[in-house]
Design an enzyme around this catalytic site. Structure first.
Site, PDB file in Angstrom:
ATOM      1  N   SER A  84      28.620   1.567   8.596  1.00 36.77           N
ATOM      2  CA  SER A  84      29.735   2.056   9.402  1.00 36.77           C
ATOM      3  C   SER A  84      30.362   0.903  10.198  1.00 36.77           C
ATOM      4  O   SER A  84      30.780  -0.095   9.612  1.00 36.77           O
ATOM      5  CB  SER A  84      29.253   3.194  10.292  1.00 36.77           C
ATOM      6  OG  SER A  84      30.327   3.970  10.764  1.00 36.77           O
ATOM      7  N   HIS A 233      27.530  10.548   5.652  1.00 35.70           N
ATOM      8  CA  HIS A 233      27.776   9.239   6.241  1.00 35.70           C
ATOM      9  C   HIS A 233      26.480   8.533   6.623  1.00 35.70           C
ATOM     10  O   HIS A 233      26.409   7.308   6.606  1.00 35.70           O
ATOM     11  CB  HIS A 233      28.681   9.421   7.471  1.00 35.70           C
ATOM     12  CG  HIS A 233      29.125   8.139   8.093  1.00 35.70           C
ATOM     13  ND1 HIS A 233      29.796   7.160   7.386  1.00 35.70           N
ATOM     14  CD2 HIS A 233      28.994   7.657   9.373  1.00 35.70           C
ATOM     15  CE1 HIS A 233      30.066   6.133   8.190  1.00 35.70           C
ATOM     16  NE2 HIS A 233      29.590   6.416   9.393  1.00 35.70           N
TER      17      HIS A 233
END
Length: 257
Positions: A84, A233
């Site tokens: 991320s 994610h």
């Protein structure tokens, strides 16, 4: 500024960079999986974990701080693995100091600007009344007004600390909130990194999209992609075995080339 870090294992160096609101502990499972084959350098990025806070956010500043740490440790030809926001730091470092980076692994993020994804999290964090806080259970209940997912709240609570009777967030909440548009931005679209690069996508995540394929290829011409099915994610935490196998295979393939 000296970043907080941990080193373990032996072998070629692999640097782990966590995401927004996180710390080196977030990639602890990956560290434990890989440290029997590689030297792992897990880092708290600036404004996170036990690393110092900074005056302003920029990916150049963050990547320079990581590079300074690697230089102080005499580490070159490292594998960078970032998740991320940490993936954006890793991409920035690879573009600005390509001779230091043997290969790059980016987990579920693209070299693009994103829209606001964290307004609810900021609202939940600001809901916590630190001066009157009694315990973590109370903080969890206060965050729940805005953050419905228990797993997200538990992740954030890992950065809630108490020292000398006072509660505080280890991450620099004021700065991250003020400079959030810089975190979601990507100012390096004109740069490129020509080393081997792997993008790993969570099959259920929308951070890495097919629409970004040409953009990624322009900035990382030697890139390839892998998808971990049934993962979001947080793919490295949801599917650690699959994630680590992909990482090992990619590193080993490039070491033998």
């Amino acid at each position: 500024m000296t970043l907080n870090y941990q080193i373990s294992g032996q072998g070629s160096p692999v640097v782990l960079l966590h995401g927004l609101f996180g710390s080196l502990e977030n990639l602890g499972g990956i560290k434990r999986e890989l440290e029997n084959q590689f030297q792992i350098i897990a880092i708290d990025l600036p404004d996170h974990g036990r690393s110092p806070h900074s005056q302003a956010f920029s990916y150049v500043h963050y990547s320079e701080q990581v590079l300074q740490l690697l230089n102080s440790l005499d580490l070159t030809n490292v594998t960078l693995l970032g998740h991320s926001m940490g993936g954006k730091v890793a991409m920035s470092l690879a573009m600005h100091a390509p001779n230091q980076v043997a290969q790059l692994i980016v987990a579920d993020i693209a070299p693009v600007a994103y829209h606001d994804r964290h307004s609810g999290i900021f609202a939940g964090l600001n809901q916590v009344d630190l001066p009157t806080l009694q315990d973590r259970r109370q903080a969890d209940a206060q965050m729940a007004v805005h953050i419905k997912e228990p797993g997200v709240r538990q992740f954030l609570l890992k950065s809630l600390a108490q020292e000398q009777g006072k509660w505080h967030w280890r991450f620099n909440l004021d700065l991250l909130q003020r400079d959030y548009s810089k975190i979601t931005d990507w100012p390096f679209s004109a740069l490129r990194y020509d080393g081997p690069t792997l993008f790993i996508k969570g099959g259920q995540s929308d951070y890495l999209q097919a629409a970004y394929k040409d953009t990624i290829a322009a900035q990382f011409p030697r890139s390839q992609g892998r998808i971990i099915a049934d993962a979001g994610h947080w793919l490295h935490a949801e599917k650690p075995a699959a994630f680590c196998k992909i990482v090992r295979d990619f590193i080993r393939a490039n070491e033998t080339n």
